[in-house]
Design a protein around this motif. Structure first.
Motif, PDB file in Angstrom:
ATOM      1  N   UNK A  88       3.957   5.506  -5.408  1.00  0.00           N
ATOM      2  CA  UNK A  88       4.129   5.471  -6.860  1.00  0.00           C
ATOM      3  C   UNK A  88       3.199   6.477  -7.533  1.00  0.00           C
ATOM      4  N   UNK A 117      -5.066  10.088  -3.245  1.00  0.00           N
ATOM      5  CA  UNK A 117      -4.136   8.958  -3.271  1.00  0.00           C
ATOM      6  C   UNK A 117      -4.213   8.165  -1.972  1.00  0.00           C
ATOM      7  N   UNK A 176       0.840  -1.213   0.000  1.00  0.00           N
ATOM      8  CA  UNK A 176       0.000   0.000   0.000  1.00  0.00           C
ATOM      9  C   UNK A 176       0.865   1.249   0.000  1.00  0.00           C
ATOM     10  N   UNK A 193       7.654   3.580  -9.937  1.00  0.00           N
ATOM     11  CA  UNK A 193       7.572   2.603  -8.847  1.00  0.00           C
ATOM     12  C   UNK A 193       8.924   2.395  -8.164  1.00  0.00           C
ATOM     13  N   UNK A 233       3.887   1.567  -1.141  1.00  0.00           N
ATOM     14  CA  UNK A 233       4.565   1.739  -2.433  1.00  0.00           C
ATOM     15  C   UNK A 233       3.565   2.174  -3.500  1.00  0.00           C
ATOM     16  N   UNK A 234       2.378   1.627  -3.434  1.00  0.00           N
ATOM     17  CA  UNK A 234       1.379   1.966  -4.448  1.00  0.00           C
ATOM     18  C   UNK A 234       1.008   3.454  -4.365  1.00  0.00           C
ATOM     19  N   UNK A 293      -5.573   4.756  -3.037  1.00  0.00           N
ATOM     20  CA  UNK A 293      -4.425   3.859  -3.235  1.00  0.00           C
ATOM     21  C   UNK A 293      -4.004   3.228  -1.915  1.00  0.00           C
TER      22      UNK A 293
END
Lengths: 162, 596
Positions: free
Chosen positions: A27, A119, A21, A33, A23-24, A123
């Motif tokens: 990103x 985000x 989560x 990434x 990293x997503x 995300x």
């Protein structure tokens, strides 16, 4: 009862559970990434170093998210080009082109604070309380920000549908 | 109206699919300086030569010299174990950042288990003794811990634990649920340390079982393969050849609600100060005098968006492989999040070529609280030693450290900086600063490092976390503690949480664990958590409007969601009153109100 400071074990638990989560969402902010992964690692290094400064008045998750968000923003600034989810930065997705186009336009058009809230909500799947802690705003502000963003997306969708 | 949320979620899922990530927590702790310290050979200049000469004189024969039972003579005057292979020596020289040039690597213990080969090595690093365990095979990795030699010279117990519960490898797809949390399982956990002459066996009592360590070459190595999540060493005992036994103090490795720092001792040393100082300066820093070494600015990011004005690395103790970095940094515009104001900052850090840990304060506030500004660099996990480092103002000429064991020693103070190693098993400590007249001008106490540890802070053996209640989307879990108290966790929607442990006895009928209201202006918490004594059968919640609600405890807790309408209206919980079965009032707990 501990009221201040986060333990390394707590941070490790959060890291292991939610790394994807983090990293997503990073990103989405950084636009890359690999850079986002580095930013998340860097953020946790910072979190471990400064764990004694954590105050339990806010959720640990929100505190870490704030550090991750700042690290991602820093990484994006270092990258020197804005490659967020703008129309030109993301390959055309398969399926649902109309919706995705609208969402991408919507995201690209949001002010930074609103974009971060989006985000973190979608995300990172954070609740309003954690988003408020991460962005250091009031919960009501998160709610209002997302409501305004949703309204903008609805308008965008209606334009697409016309 | 279009329901946009599902559309956003599905679009985002396509735009950014779940990343394929490989967690690397070891990298985090290493870079944070709380894992394996990254000593650089660069730091091993003249001091290494001095240490090497001392070692050569102290060990003329290079062999083991046995001493009386319970004595560390073999370590202090000899070289336990056998010389490591030439290949291992070369690897150490070329790749171990902490390995000093010219040192001899000793092989102490080797063993294999579950497809992993373990070798315990030993070597001298300045005035420290280092042990490093190396794992190869199904799991790879290493861990090093160093103890100051003074620990051996003054040691009362016949065993010196250097590290406990260091994890190696992970088991693919192996997770263990501990209450609401899922943990990845390590392939093995390793503990090691130094033993005195005449020690026959070392026994480690962990949560899962009691393990006999391998004892050889005046060292011990204990490997637990495939331990359950959070398995921790709780006690260490040694048996000597004369039939005597000794309990060995050490600091547990942290896990979950257990902070891992130990306060075995009592607070020693003088209390208070003789002369109260506010403010203070470091003249050489202010005047940009070039003390010590050049500051590795590129490797020591101190503050974001800041400009380094001046910095140096000083080495207050030539016997320590690390220095203290001091710098002046300016921030031209305040941080938009309000963390940092514009102005000049003093930053201090533990430096071994790059900063291991650092902290900055506005220059005019650096010594506001005390003329001694210190930090602790915890290597984390089960490493038994931390760095205590920092800076003293020009008013301070001597520093004295009082450990929980009653040991007292002076810390070298050079160029206003100091650094020493401290055993995590010797808390609490008191750090006293004295001026040129011998007056106490600084007096700081640390009770623990990562938070308290011990039986009151971890679950009772065999006890499982139980879900107690859920209210307002917040779940409460609890487990009896090993000290017959209780540990609890709250898990908020989205995964955030809080937790702690409560001792078996406390005063009053109600105990408030989580301040339920506030700290975020205008954003009161919606969930209230209170512990109740067994006699409490009903709790009345009173709001600021005067309205009341009545709730019954569950398993000694009241977890109550404040109705949303009250939250919106700002009708906050003001007090709680406990009643017993007969309706008699047992006590009232006032709830702190949020800051406005």
């Amino acid at each position: 009862v501990r009221s201040r400071g986060a333990s390394i074990a707590e941070l490790e638990g959060l890291y292991r559970r939610d790394l994807a989560r983090f990293i997503r969402a990073a990103t989405a902010i950084v636009g890359d990434e690999a850079l986002a992964t580095d930013a998340v690692q860097e953020a946790f290094v910072s979190a471990v170093k400064s764990r004694s400064s954590f105050r339990r008045e806010v959720p640990l998750e929100g505190w870490v998210w704030r550090i991750v968000t700042n690290a991602a923003l820093q990484a994006r600034r270092a990258r020197a080009i804005d490659t967020e989810l703008g129309e030109d930065s993301v390959a055309a997705p398969n399926g649902h082109p109309v919706e995705d186009l609208a969402v991408r336009r919507w995201v690209a058009g949001l002010p930074e604070r609103q974009r971060l809230a989006v985000y973190l909500r979608y995300f990172a799947d954070l609740d309003y309380r954690a988003i408020a802690a991460a962005l250091e705003v009031e919960i009501g502000t998160v709610s209002a920000t997302l409501a305004a963003a949703h309204a903008a997306l609805r308008r965008s969708m209606q334009e697409v549908e016309r | 109206m279009i329901d946009v949320e599902p559309m956003i979620e599905s679009s985002f899922a396509r735009l950014l699919p779940e990343p394929a990530t490989v967690p690397n927590w070891d990298d985090v702790v290493r870079r944070a300086g709380v894992g394996r310290p990254g000593f650089r050979r660069r730091a091993l200049s003249a001091a290494v030569v001095v240490a090497a000469v001392v070692a050569a004189i102290a060990s003329p024969l290079g062999g083991a010299i046995g001493g009386p039972i319970g004595d560390f003579s073999t370590w202090l005057r000899g070289d336990p174990g056998k010389p490591a292979s030439e290949a291992a020596q070369r690897v150490a020289e070329k790749t171990w950042s902490e390995f000093p040039q010219g040192a001899t690597l000793r092989e102490l213990v080797t063993t294999s288990d579950d497809g992993v080969d373990y070798t315990l090595f030993g070597f001298r690093l300045h005035e420290s003794l280092c042990l490093r365990v190396q794992a190869t095979g199904a799991a790879t990795g290493s861990s090093v811990s160093c103890a100051p030699l003074r620990e051996l010279r003054t040691r009362v117990q016949p065993v010196l634990v250097l590290e406990v519960d260091q994890s190696f490898g992970t088991l693919p797809d192996a997770h263990q649920q501990v209450g609401p949390d899922s943990f990845t399982l390590p392939r093995a956990s390793v503990s090691f340390g130094i033993v005195a002459d005449g020690v026959k066996s070392v026994e480690l009592r962990s949560d899962d079982a009691t393990h006999d360590a391998l004892v050889a070459s005046n060292s011990f190595l204990a490997v637990v393969s495939r331990p359950p999540a959070g398995n921790r060493v709780r006690a260490v005992a040694a048996k000597l050849v004369d039939g005597s036994a000794a309990a060995i103090p050490f600091a547990e490795a942290p896990f979950d609600t257990n902070g891992g720092s130990a306060s075995h001792g009592t607070l020693h040393g003088p209390s208070g100060v003789d002369r109260r100082l506010t403010g203070g300066t470091i003249a050489w820093l202010a005047h940009h005098e070039e003390r010590g070494d050049a500051f590795p600015a590129t490797k020591t990011p101190m503050l974001r968006d800041s400009q380094l004005v001046f910095g140096r690395v000083v080495h207050p103790d030539p016997q320590m492989p690390v220095g203290v970095g001091l710098s002046l940094t300016t921030i031209s515009k305040p941080d938009p999040n309000g963390f940092l104001k514009a102005g000049t900052y003093i930053c201090q850090s533990l430096v071994d070529g790059s900063a291991l840990g650092s902290g900055c304060s506005p220059a005019d506030e650096f010594f506001r609280r005390s003329p001694v500004n210190f930090g602790l660099m915890t290597r984390g996990g089960g490493d038994q030693y931390s760095y205590l480092f920092g800076t003293a103002s020009d008013d301070v000429t001597h520093l004295r450290l009082y450990l929980g064991t009653g040991e007292v020693f002076d810390i070298p103070l050079t160029d206003n900086a100091f650094v020493t190693q401290i055993s995590r098993a010797k808390y609490p400590f008191r750090l006293v600063g004295l001026d040129a007249n011998g007056l106490i001008v600084a007096n700081d106490v640390m009770q623990s490092e990562n938070g308290p540890s011990g039986p009151a802070y971890h679950p009772k053996q065999g006890a499982q976390w139980q879900h107690v209640a859920t209210a307002g989307g917040v779940a409460l879990w609890s487990v009896p503690s090993a000290a017959d108290g209780v540990c609890w966790k709250l898990r908020y929607p989205g995964g955030a949480g809080a937790g702690g442990c409560t001792p078996p006895t406390w005063n009053g009928a109600l105990r408030n664990d989580v301040v339920p209201l506030g700290y975020q202006p205008n954003a009161p918490e919606r969930v209230l958590l209170v512990e109740t004594k067994p006699a409490v059968t009903r709790v009345e919640i009173r709001y600021t409007s005067g309205a009341t609600e009545s709730v019954e405890p569950t398993d000694g807790f009241v977890l109550h969601a404040v109705p949303q309408a009250r939250v919106v209206a700002g009708d906050l919980v003001e007090a709680l009153t406990a009643y017993d079965r007969s309706g008699a009032e047992l006590g009232t707990l006032k709830i702190p109100q949020p800051r406005r």
